[in-house]
Scaffold this active site. Structure first.
Site, PDB file in Angstrom:
ATOM      1  CD  GLU A 251      -3.056  -1.025   0.181  1.00 51.38           C
ATOM      2  OE1 GLU A 251      -3.111  -0.033  -0.551  1.00 51.38           O
ATOM      3  OE2 GLU A 251      -3.842  -1.988   0.089  1.00 51.38           O
TER       4      GLU A 251
ATOM      5  CG  ASP B  17      -5.401  -7.670  -7.652  1.00 51.98           C
ATOM      6  OD1 ASP B  17      -4.326  -7.858  -7.087  1.00 51.98           O
ATOM      7  OD2 ASP B  17      -6.340  -7.037  -7.130  1.00 51.98           O
TER       8      ASP B  17
ATOM      9  CD  GLU C 176     -10.771  -2.482  -8.410  1.00 57.08           C
ATOM     10  OE1 GLU C 176     -11.966  -2.279  -8.084  1.00 57.08           O
ATOM     11  OE2 GLU C 176      -9.808  -2.206  -7.664  1.00 57.08           O
TER      12      GLU C 176
ATOM     13  CB  THR D 219      -1.924  -1.387  -9.270  1.00 54.40           C
ATOM     14  OG1 THR D 219      -3.153  -2.126  -9.266  1.00 54.40           O
ATOM     15  CG2 THR D 219      -1.413  -1.207  -7.843  1.00 54.40           C
TER      16      THR D 219
HETATM   17  C1  DMJ Z   1      -6.479  -0.017  -5.129  1.00 56.92           C
HETATM   18  O1  DMJ Z   1      -5.778   0.389  -4.000  1.00 56.92           O
HETATM   19  C2  DMJ Z   1      -5.568  -0.630  -6.152  1.00 56.92           C
HETATM   20  O2  DMJ Z   1      -6.215  -0.595  -7.386  1.00 56.92           O
HETATM   21  C3  DMJ Z   1      -5.184  -2.042  -5.837  1.00 56.92           C
HETATM   22  O3  DMJ Z   1      -4.422  -2.641  -6.868  1.00 56.92           O
HETATM   23  C4  DMJ Z   1      -6.393  -2.880  -5.586  1.00 56.92           C
HETATM   24  N1  DMJ Z   1      -7.380  -2.273  -4.777  1.00 56.92           N
HETATM   25  C5  DMJ Z   1      -7.612  -0.883  -4.678  1.00 56.92           C
HETATM   26  C6  DMJ Z   1      -8.918  -0.369  -5.168  1.00 56.92           C
HETATM   27  O4  DMJ Z   1      -9.968  -1.227  -5.206  1.00 56.92           O
END
Ligand code: DMJ
Length: 454
Positions: A80, A220, A354, A440
């Site tokens: 994170e 993912d 997403e 991401t």
């Molecule tokens: C985000 O912090 C990022 O996209 C992560 O890869 C997955 N989850 C959250 C949002 O849903």
């Protein structure tokens, strides 16, 4: 306007805390960032900048200059901190050229390094940013590290190496000290069941701890960073491309299914047994597969573009089949159910990005108007069900038109959901996919058109 509303309320009630609680009008700190504060500020910076909300951007920048303290002591998620803080700071540095963002990113990057002191070099998931002590998540089986966590460092670490001149983060395939290249090496050596990558790996032995495979949570962004590493290297990092192609082939072969009602989905896999479920998180894959298809040739290009469109359409179905027109945390294809949550505990929506992320990629790559229509449906649903007096809130049940709010404006709503919606309605040259890859957390990093060093 949505971004301004989200930011203004965060600023008024929670500036310096990690997230806004829009019902109680106060801040939330949480325990993911190890004492770091201002997750929403850092996540929002580049979105404010791109949207030309200049005054608001200056407010955020001032907070970084005056109040963002890196001398903290607490348990942070390596993943994170990397995707939100390092990603957000790097992107803002590249967009603005302002040194403060670069120096904070580099300083923070250094603090993450002790997490890699394991027998294999696979980092552990949790690190104390003050002492450098690190350990695995209590919930991860047998002290394992998580694929989506240690597999989602590459883009940012490559930039940290480049900007600092310190090769330790990444640099060359031949450099044994390049941390993220070493992760690749461990992964290429370990045997993959049916070519698939399980989610849990021991940082001590370098072998899988259990065989759960998912393109949603826990897996993912590992896949996302393979194709994006290749793109960010201006298509020179062929190792990443091969890993992506092989992984996608295994996913197509073993996990992609069609429901009785004709919906394509990607199932999860538990030691060979399929779980016919897709998480909201897995819906990013429509965009990822489309992005990969765009750069593939011949039959593969068409097949993957179709797969991407079908998955995105299934994710859209998970939204349209709910009363709020927002999608649940997970939806299933079993016991007569199609693209709907079957468990009470999976009916919530926490402002996740997403699905609109995939709409944005599919729009940019096909220009089919339906993706903009679908994005607009989400805008309307957010306004109707998630906007409250002092910000935006997640909801506990997407299947009721009078949902209860969860009192949380997630920082990724400002970093990702609103940014992708904005980009969906912009011209293609605003953060062109030719020049940028999104990490991401939707923080844009420049494609290296000149000198990739691997
Ligand atoms: C985000 O912090 C990022 O996209 C992560 O890869 C997955 N989850 C959250 C949002 O849903």
């Amino acid at each position: 306007q949505m971004m301004k509303f989200a930011w203004d309320n965060y600023k008024q009630y929670a500036l310096g805390k990690n997230e806004l609680r829009p019902l109680t009008k106060n801040g939330h700190i949480g325990n993911m960032f190890g004492g770091l504060r201002g997750a929403t500020v850092i996540d929002a910076l580049d979105t404010l900048y791109i949207m030309e909300l200049e005054e608001e951007f200056q407010e955020a920048k001032q907070w970084v200059e005056k109040s963002f303290d890196l001398n903290v002591n607490g348990e942070a998620s390596l993943f994170e901190v990397n995707i939100r803080y390092i990603g957000g700071l790097l992107a803002t540095y590249y967009l603005t050229g302002e040194e403060v963002f670069k120096s904070k990113a580099l300083e923070l990057g250094e603090k993450l390094l002790p997490a890699f002191n394991t027998p294999t070099g696979i980092p552990r998931g949790v690190i104390n940013l003050g002492s450098g002590m690190s350990w695995s998540w209590g919930w991860a089986s047998a002290g394992s590290s998580i694929l989506a966590e240690f597999g989602t460092l590459h883009l940012e670490f490559l930039h940290l190496s480049e900007l600092s001149g310190n090769p330790v983060f990444a640099e060359k395939a031949s450099n044994p000290h390049g941390l993220v290249m070493n992760i690749r090496r461990v992964l290429s050596r370990v045997e993959k069941p049916q070519g698939l990558y399980p989610n849990f790996l021991s940082p001590v032995t370098g072998s899988w701890v259990q065989h759960h495979v998912s393109i949603g949570g826990l897996g993912d962004s590992f896949y996302e960073y393979l194709i994006k590493s290749w793109l960010m290297s201006d298509k020179k990092d062929s190792e990443a491309k091969k890993m992506y192609d092989d992984a996608l082939e295994a996913i197509e072969k073993h996990l992609v299914k069609k429901s009785a009602g004709g919906l394509t989905y990607i199932a999860e896999w538990r030691g060979g047994i399929l779980d016919h479920k897709m998480g909201h998180l897995a819906c990013f894959s429509g965009g990822m597969i489309a992005l990969g298809a765009e750069h593939a040739a011949g039959e593969r290009r068409q097949r993957h573009m179709e797969l991407a469109a079908e998955i995105t359409s299934t994710c859209h179905e998970s939204y349209t089949r709910s009363d709020t027109k927002l999608g649940p945390e997970a939806f299933r294809f079993d016991a007569g159910s199609e693209a709907m949550a079957t468990r009470l505990s999976e009916r919530y929506y926490i402002l996740r990005p997403e699905v609109v992320e995939s709409y944005m990629y599919l729009w940019r790559l096909t220009h089919e108007p339906k993706y903009r229509h679908w994005g607009w449906e989400v805008v309307q649903a957010l306004e109707k069900h998630c906007r409250v007096e002092a910000g935006f809130s997640g909801i506990r049940d997407v299947y009721t038109t009078t949902p209860t709010h969860d009192n949380m404006q997630q920082s990724f709503f400002l970093a990702e959901t609103l940014k992708y919606l904005y980009l969906l309605f912009c011209e293609d040259d605003v953060l062109s996919l030719e020049d940028w890859v999104f990490n991401t957390e939707a923080h844009p990093l420049p494609i290296n058109h000149t000198d990739f060093k691997a």
